[in-house]
Scaffold this motif. Sequence first.
Motif, PDB file in Angstrom:
ATOM      1  N   PRO A  64      -4.449  -9.792 -19.796  1.00 24.87           N
ATOM      2  CA  PRO A  64      -3.993  -9.068 -18.605  1.00 24.87           C
ATOM      3  C   PRO A  64      -4.097  -7.552 -18.764  1.00 24.87           C
ATOM      4  O   PRO A  64      -3.865  -7.008 -19.850  1.00 24.87           O
ATOM      5  CB  PRO A  64      -2.537  -9.510 -18.447  1.00 24.87           C
ATOM      6  N   VAL A  65      -4.459  -6.892 -17.672  1.00 23.83           N
ATOM      7  CA  VAL A  65      -4.525  -5.436 -17.609  1.00 23.83           C
ATOM      8  C   VAL A  65      -3.557  -4.992 -16.516  1.00 23.83           C
ATOM      9  O   VAL A  65      -3.656  -5.443 -15.369  1.00 23.83           O
ATOM     10  CB  VAL A  65      -5.948  -4.944 -17.283  1.00 23.83           C
ATOM     11  N   VAL A  66      -2.611  -4.142 -16.862  1.00 20.66           N
ATOM     12  CA  VAL A  66      -1.613  -3.653 -15.917  1.00 20.66           C
ATOM     13  C   VAL A  66      -1.801  -2.154 -15.736  1.00 20.66           C
ATOM     14  O   VAL A  66      -1.829  -1.404 -16.714  1.00 20.66           O
ATOM     15  CB  VAL A  66      -0.182  -3.947 -16.417  1.00 20.66           C
ATOM     16  N   LYS A  67      -1.921  -1.737 -14.489  1.00 16.94           N
ATOM     17  CA  LYS A  67      -2.019  -0.310 -14.183  1.00 16.94           C
ATOM     18  C   LYS A  67      -0.618   0.260 -13.967  1.00 16.94           C
ATOM     19  O   LYS A  67       0.232  -0.377 -13.353  1.00 16.94           O
ATOM     20  CB  LYS A  67      -2.880  -0.077 -12.940  1.00 16.94           C
ATOM     21  N   VAL A  68      -0.397   1.459 -14.442  1.00 23.93           N
ATOM     22  CA  VAL A  68       0.930   2.055 -14.435  1.00 23.93           C
ATOM     23  C   VAL A  68       1.530   2.128 -13.032  1.00 23.93           C
ATOM     24  O   VAL A  68       2.745   2.033 -12.855  1.00 23.93           O
ATOM     25  CB  VAL A  68       0.898   3.467 -15.082  1.00 23.93           C
ATOM     26  N   ASP A  69       0.683   2.270 -12.009  1.00 18.92           N
ATOM     27  CA  ASP A  69       1.192   2.511 -10.662  1.00 18.92           C
ATOM     28  C   ASP A  69       1.212   1.276  -9.761  1.00 18.92           C
ATOM     29  O   ASP A  69       1.588   1.366  -8.595  1.00 18.92           O
ATOM     30  CB  ASP A  69       0.399   3.629  -9.986  1.00 18.92           C
ATOM     31  N   GLU A  70       0.840   0.117 -10.278  1.00 16.06           N
ATOM     32  CA  GLU A  70       0.804  -1.100  -9.454  1.00 16.06           C
ATOM     33  C   GLU A  70       2.177  -1.455  -8.895  1.00 16.06           C
ATOM     34  O   GLU A  70       2.333  -1.705  -7.695  1.00 16.06           O
ATOM     35  CB  GLU A  70       0.281  -2.272 -10.280  1.00 16.06           C
ATOM     36  N   ALA A  71       3.173  -1.521  -9.754  1.00 14.53           N
ATOM     37  CA  ALA A  71       4.514  -1.927  -9.331  1.00 14.53           C
ATOM     38  C   ALA A  71       5.102  -0.920  -8.352  1.00 14.53           C
ATOM     39  O   ALA A  71       5.807  -1.299  -7.408  1.00 14.53           O
ATOM     40  CB  ALA A  71       5.424  -2.083 -10.542  1.00 14.53           C
ATOM     41  N   MET A  72       4.809   0.361  -8.562  1.00 16.62           N
ATOM     42  CA  MET A  72       5.299   1.401  -7.651  1.00 16.62           C
ATOM     43  C   MET A  72       4.726   1.195  -6.250  1.00 16.62           C
ATOM     44  O   MET A  72       5.446   1.300  -5.246  1.00 16.62           O
ATOM     45  CB  MET A  72       4.919   2.786  -8.183  1.00 16.62           C
ATOM     46  N   ALA A  73       3.437   0.901  -6.164  1.00 17.28           N
ATOM     47  CA  ALA A  73       2.797   0.678  -4.869  1.00 17.28           C
ATOM     48  C   ALA A  73       3.385  -0.557  -4.189  1.00 17.28           C
ATOM     49  O   ALA A  73       3.626  -0.560  -2.970  1.00 17.28           O
ATOM     50  CB  ALA A  73       1.295   0.527  -5.056  1.00 17.28           C
ATOM     51  N   GLU A  74       3.627  -1.606  -4.955  1.00 17.60           N
ATOM     52  CA  GLU A  74       4.213  -2.825  -4.400  1.00 17.60           C
ATOM     53  C   GLU A  74       5.608  -2.549  -3.835  1.00 17.60           C
ATOM     54  O   GLU A  74       5.947  -3.027  -2.738  1.00 17.60           O
ATOM     55  CB  GLU A  74       4.285  -3.907  -5.480  1.00 17.60           C
ATOM     56  N   LYS A  75       6.394  -1.787  -4.565  1.00 16.82           N
ATOM     57  CA  LYS A  75       7.758  -1.478  -4.101  1.00 16.82           C
ATOM     58  C   LYS A  75       7.725  -0.586  -2.869  1.00 16.82           C
ATOM     59  O   LYS A  75       8.524  -0.770  -1.939  1.00 16.82           O
ATOM     60  CB  LYS A  75       8.546  -0.804  -5.225  1.00 16.82           C
ATOM     61  N   ALA A  76       6.798   0.369  -2.823  1.00 17.49           N
ATOM     62  CA  ALA A  76       6.685   1.254  -1.674  1.00 17.49           C
ATOM     63  C   ALA A  76       6.387   0.460  -0.408  1.00 17.49           C
ATOM     64  O   ALA A  76       6.975   0.698   0.657  1.00 17.49           O
ATOM     65  CB  ALA A  76       5.592   2.293  -1.912  1.00 17.49           C
ATOM     66  N   VAL A  77       5.477  -0.495  -0.533  1.00 18.95           N
ATOM     67  CA  VAL A  77       5.115  -1.337   0.613  1.00 18.95           C
ATOM     68  C   VAL A  77       6.320  -2.148   1.078  1.00 18.95           C
ATOM     69  O   VAL A  77       6.543  -2.334   2.282  1.00 18.95           O
ATOM     70  CB  VAL A  77       3.933  -2.260   0.249  1.00 18.95           C
ATOM     71  N   ALA A  78       7.131  -2.609   0.130  1.00 25.32           N
ATOM     72  CA  ALA A  78       8.312  -3.399   0.482  1.00 25.32           C
ATOM     73  C   ALA A  78       9.376  -2.552   1.177  1.00 25.32           C
ATOM     74  O   ALA A  78      10.145  -3.062   2.001  1.00 25.32           O
ATOM     75  CB  ALA A  78       8.902  -4.041  -0.773  1.00 25.32           C
ATOM     76  N   LEU A  79       9.408  -1.256   0.875  1.00 21.85           N
ATOM     77  CA  LEU A  79      10.486  -0.397   1.359  1.00 21.85           C
ATOM     78  C   LEU A  79      10.210   0.276   2.702  1.00 21.85           C
ATOM     79  O   LEU A  79      11.146   0.683   3.393  1.00 21.85           O
ATOM     80  CB  LEU A  79      10.798   0.694   0.323  1.00 21.85           C
ATOM     81  N   GLY A  80       8.944   0.445   3.064  1.00 18.67           N
ATOM     82  CA  GLY A  80       8.685   1.196   4.288  1.00 18.67           C
ATOM     83  C   GLY A  80       7.319   0.958   4.885  1.00 18.67           C
ATOM     84  O   GLY A  80       6.444   0.350   4.276  1.00 18.67           O
ATOM     85  N   GLN A  81       7.163   1.473   6.113  1.00 22.40           N
ATOM     86  CA  GLN A  81       5.892   1.327   6.818  1.00 22.40           C
ATOM     87  C   GLN A  81       5.067   2.603   6.734  1.00 22.40           C
ATOM     88  O   GLN A  81       3.844   2.559   6.646  1.00 22.40           O
ATOM     89  CB  GLN A  81       6.158   0.963   8.281  1.00 22.40           C
ATOM     90  N   ARG A  82       5.738   3.741   6.740  1.00 18.98           N
ATOM     91  CA  ARG A  82       5.057   5.034   6.641  1.00 18.98           C
ATOM     92  C   ARG A  82       5.318   5.576   5.239  1.00 18.98           C
ATOM     93  O   ARG A  82       6.452   5.951   4.904  1.00 18.98           O
ATOM     94  CB  ARG A  82       5.568   5.985   7.711  1.00 18.98           C
ATOM     95  N   ILE A  83       4.282   5.594   4.415  1.00 16.02           N
ATOM     96  CA  ILE A  83       4.435   5.877   2.983  1.00 16.02           C
ATOM     97  C   ILE A  83       3.751   7.197   2.633  1.00 16.02           C
ATOM     98  O   ILE A  83       2.550   7.369   2.866  1.00 16.02           O
ATOM     99  CB  ILE A  83       3.833   4.730   2.147  1.00 16.02           C
ATOM    100  N   GLY A  84       4.511   8.124   2.082  1.00 16.96           N
ATOM    101  CA  GLY A  84       3.962   9.402   1.647  1.00 16.96           C
ATOM    102  C   GLY A  84       3.525   9.335   0.196  1.00 16.96           C
ATOM    103  O   GLY A  84       4.272   8.860  -0.663  1.00 16.96           O
ATOM    104  N   VAL A  85       2.298   9.771  -0.072  1.00 13.85           N
ATOM    105  CA  VAL A  85       1.781   9.814  -1.444  1.00 13.85           C
ATOM    106  C   VAL A  85       1.630  11.277  -1.838  1.00 13.85           C
ATOM    107  O   VAL A  85       0.853  12.018  -1.226  1.00 13.85           O
ATOM    108  CB  VAL A  85       0.428   9.088  -1.557  1.00 13.85           C
ATOM    109  N   VAL A  86       2.388  11.694  -2.836  1.00 10.87           N
ATOM    110  CA  VAL A  86       2.339  13.067  -3.330  1.00 10.87           C
ATOM    111  C   VAL A  86       1.577  13.070  -4.646  1.00 10.87           C
ATOM    112  O   VAL A  86       1.941  12.355  -5.587  1.00 10.87           O
ATOM    113  CB  VAL A  86       3.756  13.643  -3.533  1.00 10.87           C
ATOM    114  N   ALA A  87       0.505  13.873  -4.721  1.00 15.77           N
ATOM    115  CA  ALA A  87      -0.323  13.927  -5.925  1.00 15.77           C
ATOM    116  C   ALA A  87      -0.556  15.370  -6.328  1.00 15.77           C
ATOM    117  O   ALA A  87      -0.605  16.273  -5.479  1.00 15.77           O
ATOM    118  CB  ALA A  87      -1.668  13.232  -5.694  1.00 15.77           C
TER     119      ALA A  87
END
Length: 219
Positions: A92-115
């Motif tokens: 298995p290969v896990v990307k550091v930001d996968e779980a964060m993206a999944e949680k963001a989708v669960a929490l809201g419809q309009r998602i801000g990405v700050v980079a």
Amino acid sequence: MKKIYIIHTSLVSHQELQQLFKEIIPEAELFNIVDDSLLHDVKTHGSVNPKITGRVCDYVRAAERNGADLIFSQCSSVGKAMDLAKQLVHVPVVKVDEAMAEKAVALGQRIGVVATVKSTMAPSSDLVRDKAREAGKEVEVVEYLVDGALDILMKENNREKHNELVLASIKKAEEECDVIVLAQGSMTVLLPLLGEIKKPVLTSPRLGVEKARKVLMGE
């Protein structure tokens, strides 16, 4: 003992990740593959290209050959290359930001990405959209680029200036979005300053390592 190989493109979050893995998966043995020229090349090119992708694939295959039970990708900017690389190995290969993206989708419809790096914005935003499609949910991604802030943190070692610039974008995102995603793991330095932010603000390192545990241990 399970072996975890972390592939780093910089040392900016090395110490934090080591501590998180020791806290969350203490029974695993950690190894690190570091190539800080990868992030430099991605930033110079603007995105991953075949040469960068080839190197990422080489590191992933090397980790598997060395006995990795799980490979962890520290860098959002090489996310697209890692998606290809993980198809070449049987661990298995896990990307550091996968779980964060999944949680963001669960929490809201309009998602801000700050980079804080331009080359990270597209893969981070695309990952959120991918996770939304997997969840069968429609989302709107709003991008907030604080270009050059990572260089201010890493090269100038000016944490105060970095935090001031990024915090301004977080406050703008708070006004316009349901949930805020901080694309770089290095942005966890801002966590003590977010007390006045009322919207959820997500960072990747802890969520990423927690996901790695679930994958590794079959939880």
